[in-house]
Design a protein around this motif. Structure first.
Motif, PDB file in Angstrom:
ATOM      1  N   THR A  33       0.822  -1.210   0.000  1.00 19.39           N
ATOM      2  CA  THR A  33       0.000   0.000   0.000  1.00 19.39           C
ATOM      3  C   THR A  33       0.856   1.260   0.000  1.00 19.39           C
ATOM      4  O   THR A  33       0.636   2.177  -0.810  1.00 19.39           O
ATOM      5  CB  THR A  33      -0.939   0.004   1.216  1.00 19.39           C
ATOM      6  N   ARG A  53       7.474  -2.980  -6.683  1.00 17.64           N
ATOM      7  CA  ARG A  53       7.344  -3.521  -8.031  1.00 17.64           C
ATOM      8  C   ARG A  53       8.218  -4.765  -8.157  1.00 17.64           C
ATOM      9  O   ARG A  53       9.264  -4.844  -7.505  1.00 17.64           O
ATOM     10  CB  ARG A  53       7.742  -2.479  -9.074  1.00 17.64           C
ATOM     11  N   ARG A  69       4.622   0.377  -2.402  1.00 18.74           N
ATOM     12  CA  ARG A  69       4.416   0.237  -3.845  1.00 18.74           C
ATOM     13  C   ARG A  69       5.501  -0.615  -4.509  1.00 18.74           C
ATOM     14  O   ARG A  69       6.050  -0.262  -5.548  1.00 18.74           O
ATOM     15  CB  ARG A  69       4.335   1.625  -4.518  1.00 18.74           C
TER      16      ARG A  69
END
Length: 334
Positions: free
Chosen positions: A137, A142, A140
């Motif tokens: 949240t 990746r 983030r």
């Protein structure tokens, strides 16, 4: 009036101030469940509350404890959620979990996955929901991004390590406070493990990341560790702070730090989200339950103490001897 045993302290101090007192069994209010507690887990907030160093904690005496597992025994008016007899786990921000019974909002507890026993479940919600929110949240993450996890042998750190691996992180750099803990975090999946008592973790990060830092730093220690962690974030990266087990802030955290480094810094406490923004927690609950069910995440229990030895459990955690969660059983230990 029906009474029960509840863990309280009349004044702030060390583990010796804790006592099991006779207190009223709580009545579940609107939207609440009454839960018979089977086990509760300790965290650093419990220790700081007892010592009088936790901001916003009520004045003693009060029943302490936040993380638990137990069985639903009654519903309050208009309560939705798990049926009577359901085994549940969760985090109660207002406290009261260190007792034979606790009343809790139905929105703050969840059915226990079948793969978890009571002691694993008692310590699961706080670390894993916090870790998921920090990683996904706010962080983030990746796929393929490198991550630095501070204090990775603890309950929160081990949850971060497991979830980062499950969510496709790149290289995971993990710090721990002894050689034995370093070996443990390697077994959990850390690519690089650093004993921060003998090596400079910032130098190791620079070596691994070719001087650029890493895109995501997960920090829960505070103090000097927080300050030096800021220098480990790559340009455009994120640092997420969820606590201060050291009990200290950082002198380095100033506004110009964000400008100079070009990074994002965020912090939160799970309790505030549960109380005021529960919709932010629900996606984390769903993701974490999937990881428990598919075996990608498994709560680490350092030691289980009987209720009569709760002071020893506080001492065990405060001396940083735990690898994983410190749990107190309210039922006989098998």
């Amino acid at each position: 009036m029906t009474t029960m045993k509840g863990l309280r302290f009349a004044g702030h101090g060390g583990p010796e101030v804790l006592s099991w007192d006779e207190v009223p069994v709580p009545e579940p209010g609107p939207g609440e469940l009454l839960i018979e507690v089977r086990a509760f887990a300790l965290n650093w907030a419990d220790l700081l509350e007892r010592a009088g160093r936790y901001p916003g904690a009520p004045e003693p005496p009060y029943v302490t404890g936040h993380d638990l597992t137990g069985v639903v025994v009654a519903h309050g008016p208009d309560a939705q959620g798990p049926a009577v007899g359901t085994r549940v786990f969760g985090v109660i921000p207002r406290g009261g979990a260190a007792a034979e019974f606790v009343a809790a909002p139905a929105s703050q507890v969840y059915p226990v996955p079948g793969a978890l026993d009571d002691f694993q479940a008692a310590g699961a919600a706080g670390p894993y929901l916090t870790a998921d929110a920090a990683i996904v949240t706010l962080g983030r993450l990746r796929k393929g991004e490198d991550v630095l996890i501070q204090a990775a042998a603890g309950a929160y750190g081990s949850a971060c390590l497991q979830l980062c691996r499950a969510y496709g992180a790149g290289r995971i750099i993990a710090t721990a406070g002894s050689d034995a803990k370093v070996e443990q975090v390697r077994r959990w999946g850390a690519d690089v493990a650093v004993n921060y008592t003998t090596r400079d973790f910032a130098e190791v990060v620079a070596e691994v990341a070719d001087g650029r830092g890493v895109p995501l730093v997960l920090e829960s220690v505070g103090g000097e560790v927080l300050g030096r962690s800021l220098g480990c974030v790559s340009p455009g990266g994120r640092l997420i702070s969820v606590g201060a087990s050291s009990g200290r802030s950082s002198d380095r955290f100033r506004l110009h730090t964000l400008f100079d480094l070009g990074i994002s810094v965020a912090g939160f406490t799970l309790g505030k989200w549960l109380e005021h923004n529960p919709e932010l927690v629900r996606p984390s609950v769903e993701r974490v339950l999937r990881q428990f069910e598919n075996g990608a995440a498994k709560p680490v229990v350092a030691q289980v103490f009987p209720a009569a030895q709760v002071a020893a459990a506080h001492d065990f955690l405060s001396n940083r001897r735990s690898v994983g969660r410190t749990v107190v059983a309210m039922t006989p230990i098998p």
